[in-house]
Enzyme design. Sequence first.
Site, PDB file in Angstrom:
ATOM      1  N   SER A 238       0.823  -1.207   0.000  1.00  0.00           N
ATOM      2  CA  SER A 238       0.000   0.000   0.000  1.00  0.00           C
ATOM      3  C   SER A 238       0.865   1.267   0.000  1.00  0.00           C
ATOM      4  O   SER A 238       2.042   1.244   0.370  1.00  0.00           O
ATOM      5  CB  SER A 238      -0.907  -0.012   1.223  1.00  0.00           C
ATOM      6  OG  SER A 238      -0.111  -0.149   2.372  1.00  0.00           O
ATOM      7  N   GLU A 259       6.280  -0.565  -5.739  1.00  0.00           N
ATOM      8  CA  GLU A 259       5.116  -0.985  -6.540  1.00  0.00           C
ATOM      9  C   GLU A 259       3.900  -0.839  -5.632  1.00  0.00           C
ATOM     10  O   GLU A 259       3.531  -1.767  -4.913  1.00  0.00           O
ATOM     11  CB  GLU A 259       5.285  -2.446  -6.996  1.00  0.00           C
ATOM     12  CG  GLU A 259       6.488  -2.678  -7.898  1.00  0.00           C
ATOM     13  CD  GLU A 259       6.273  -2.238  -9.343  1.00  0.00           C
ATOM     14  OE1 GLU A 259       5.128  -1.881  -9.691  1.00  0.00           O
ATOM     15  OE2 GLU A 259       7.242  -2.266 -10.114  1.00  0.00           O
ATOM     16  N   CYS A 293      -3.767  -4.783  -7.868  1.00  0.00           N
ATOM     17  CA  CYS A 293      -3.299  -3.400  -7.931  1.00  0.00           C
ATOM     18  C   CYS A 293      -3.809  -2.750  -9.217  1.00  0.00           C
ATOM     19  O   CYS A 293      -3.994  -1.536  -9.271  1.00  0.00           O
ATOM     20  CB  CYS A 293      -1.785  -3.346  -7.849  1.00  0.00           C
ATOM     21  SG  CYS A 293      -0.987  -4.426  -9.030  1.00  0.00           S
TER      22      CYS A 293
HETATM   23  P1  NAD Z   1       0.292  -3.877   2.851  1.00  0.00           P
HETATM   24  O1  NAD Z   1       0.887  -2.550   2.619  1.00  0.00           O
HETATM   25  O2  NAD Z   1      -0.625  -4.079   3.996  1.00  0.00           O
HETATM   26  O3  NAD Z   1       1.447  -4.974   3.018  1.00  0.00           O
HETATM   27  C1  NAD Z   1       2.418  -5.196   2.032  1.00  0.00           C
HETATM   28  C2  NAD Z   1       3.665  -5.761   2.673  1.00  0.00           C
HETATM   29  O4  NAD Z   1       4.282  -4.750   3.467  1.00  0.00           O
HETATM   30  C3  NAD Z   1       3.416  -6.932   3.603  1.00  0.00           C
HETATM   31  O5  NAD Z   1       4.407  -7.921   3.406  1.00  0.00           O
HETATM   32  C4  NAD Z   1       3.547  -6.294   4.972  1.00  0.00           C
HETATM   33  O6  NAD Z   1       3.891  -7.210   5.984  1.00  0.00           O
HETATM   34  C5  NAD Z   1       4.669  -5.309   4.701  1.00  0.00           C
HETATM   35  N1  NAD Z   1       4.838  -4.224   5.681  1.00  0.00           N
HETATM   36  C6  NAD Z   1       3.908  -3.662   6.491  1.00  0.00           C
HETATM   37  N2  NAD Z   1       4.482  -2.698   7.260  1.00  0.00           N
HETATM   38  C7  NAD Z   1       5.790  -2.645   6.913  1.00  0.00           C
HETATM   39  C8  NAD Z   1       6.900  -1.857   7.342  1.00  0.00           C
HETATM   40  N3  NAD Z   1       6.779  -0.932   8.288  1.00  0.00           N
HETATM   41  N4  NAD Z   1       8.101  -2.072   6.758  1.00  0.00           N
HETATM   42  C9  NAD Z   1       8.240  -3.000   5.782  1.00  0.00           C
HETATM   43  N5  NAD Z   1       7.234  -3.783   5.356  1.00  0.00           N
HETATM   44  C10 NAD Z   1       6.019  -3.605   5.907  1.00  0.00           C
HETATM   45  O7  NAD Z   1      -0.440  -4.286   1.478  1.00  0.00           O
HETATM   46  P2  NAD Z   1      -1.460  -5.490   1.208  1.00  0.00           P
HETATM   47  O8  NAD Z   1      -2.762  -5.224   1.863  1.00  0.00           O
HETATM   48  O9  NAD Z   1      -0.775  -6.799   1.462  1.00  0.00           O
HETATM   49  O10 NAD Z   1      -1.626  -5.348  -0.377  1.00  0.00           O
HETATM   50  C11 NAD Z   1      -2.502  -4.464  -0.991  1.00  0.00           C
HETATM   51  C12 NAD Z   1      -1.795  -3.232  -1.515  1.00  0.00           C
HETATM   52  O11 NAD Z   1      -0.686  -3.601  -2.328  1.00  0.00           O
HETATM   53  C13 NAD Z   1      -2.699  -2.411  -2.408  1.00  0.00           C
HETATM   54  O12 NAD Z   1      -2.487  -1.046  -2.161  1.00  0.00           O
HETATM   55  C14 NAD Z   1      -2.245  -2.783  -3.806  1.00  0.00           C
HETATM   56  O13 NAD Z   1      -2.543  -1.832  -4.798  1.00  0.00           O
HETATM   57  C15 NAD Z   1      -0.771  -2.929  -3.590  1.00  0.00           C
HETATM   58  N6  NAD Z   1      -0.175  -3.737  -4.630  1.00  0.00           N
HETATM   59  C16 NAD Z   1       0.565  -3.096  -5.585  1.00  0.00           C
HETATM   60  C17 NAD Z   1       1.114  -3.817  -6.634  1.00  0.00           C
HETATM   61  C18 NAD Z   1       1.913  -3.141  -7.706  1.00  0.00           C
HETATM   62  O14 NAD Z   1       2.614  -3.832  -8.426  1.00  0.00           O
HETATM   63  N7  NAD Z   1       1.837  -1.834  -7.860  1.00  0.00           N
HETATM   64  C19 NAD Z   1       0.931  -5.207  -6.698  1.00  0.00           C
HETATM   65  C20 NAD Z   1       0.176  -5.825  -5.703  1.00  0.00           C
HETATM   66  C21 NAD Z   1      -0.372  -5.076  -4.675  1.00  0.00           C
END
Ligand code: NAD
Length: 503
Positions: A238, A259, A293
């Site tokens: 996110s 991403e 995404c």
């Molecule tokens: P999220 O942000 O909740 O989690 C993503 C990852 O970040 C997880 O592995 C989580 O454990 C990790 N994380 C959380 N806090 C962190 C920190 N402080 N430091 C490092 N890592 C940390 O996202 P989600 O709910 O798993 O996925 C949905 C989001 O991902 C949506 O916004 C979607 O658009 C995006 N997404 C983007 C793409 C792309 O290619 N642009 C692809 C897939 C998903």
Amino acid sequence: MLDPITFSSAKPAPGAFATTWAAHGPTRTVRSPIDGAAIGSVTTATAEDAESVIAAAHSAFQGWRLVPAPRRAEVVRQLGQALRGRKEDLAQLITLEMGKPIAESRGEVQEMIDICDFAVGLGRQIGGLTLPSERVGHRLQESWHPLGVVGVITAFNFPAAVWAWNAAVALTCGDTVVWKPSSKTPLTAVACTRIAAEVLERNGHPGAVCSLVIGSGREIGDRLVSDPRVAMVSYTGSVPTGRHVGRVVQERFGRHILELGGNNAAIITPSADPEQALAAVFFGAVGTAGQRCTSTRRVIVHESLYDRMVEGLKSGYARLPIGDPRDEGQLMGPLVDPAAVQTMQAAITRAQEQGGVVLQGGEVLEREGGCWVTPCLIQAHPGMAIVREETFAPILYLLSYRDLDQAIALHNDVPQGLSSAIFTNDMREMERFLGPAGSDCGLANVNTSTSGAEIGGAFGGEKETGGGRESGSDAWKAYMRRQTAVINASGSIALAQGVSFEL
Ligand code: NAD
């Protein structure tokens, strides 16, 4: 030998691997969003486990970078073969763990195979330019060298493919990989790592080339992000977390690929084939239950086609098969967890408060597991703040327009810049959309969905989507360091720009 894809709740799988499988944190039971049943468990990593994994990956890099690129690519070829052999089992696990329909999970594993194939060819194509020097008897030569440890932090919605996009390319480039998957999908991560570890071991690389560390983002993710031994962080997730990751990596002058979220729109022009547009928007909005995404979140329809599109979408939404995603033919499964259902409900309420009208769906279905909804169609207007946000759920906002400039302005008037689409049979409209004043996204599609990218192109987006590129084309360059050499074979010293510096 332990089957890579078998898990039990009674015997937790260790959630950290570098040279051995060992993790010492609390055990986490994994529940399927399909019915809430326990499907396995993992022992999460402690900070000390993460430290050992990073240290081992850093040490393994010293040797892996010296393996010739075509031989590294041969290991990736075998990884692709191993994935082909386990395609169905891995797809079943993805569906069970995160709830996407089985056909989509098969597509996800196919994407992993495809990127391995791509990275095999890359192993014989990594090449730099030779450039002319202004000095007699000199030449300039660019070389691409392995970068170091690549930390791969992934989101839940593509629990396997995003790792593969990064790992296949990074391994061929001579980097070692440490993967921190989403805590919502640890079993898929363990399975993929077991498959990769077996291939690497068979090839004489018993450990730490492809490592894993499972734990909370805040603790374990942050360790990867802040550790200077991790040369590059490829972060998928996110926007708010990505903003934090970007800052921390930048602070230490590391590299990152971000991403992040998208808020993708499709413009449907008067010359569009309405059936084609409907089919593409339907897949874009409802596929993976709106949890891609690249999901289509906004449709901007010319006023002459608006009623027809609304009727077509309402009819499609009403007939949508929603059910157990393991059954063939279901087009929508559950959301990933009950929290996602709450987020979706809250967004629908806000949309209504801002003047949106629910045309169809948006209900919570009373089924086991608590993750079931119907997708929602909302008639919206440009003044609604929520339309500019990404809600990671199947909500589609419908907007109408009169002239294309207005449609493109509406299209670009969001903070995110990942994927976009136009439906048109007018080449002038197409060229405007693809031109410098058209779509401001990293991905621009003509007469096809915002969602469902192929691995051959570079994938990523602009603005709050983070600017990163991964997967195909020349995205591999982000995984290597470029060195420009000046080679002097003239037999004397000559300075550039004609500078004279003689005693
Ligand atoms: P999220 O942000 O909740 O989690 C993503 C990852 O970040 C997880 O592995 C989580 O454990 C990790 N994380 C959380 N806090 C962190 C920190 N402080 N430091 C490092 N890592 C940390 O996202 P989600 O709910 O798993 O996925 C949905 C989001 O991902 C949506 O916004 C979607 O658009 C995006 N997404 C983007 C793409 C792309 O290619 N642009 C692809 C897939 C998903």
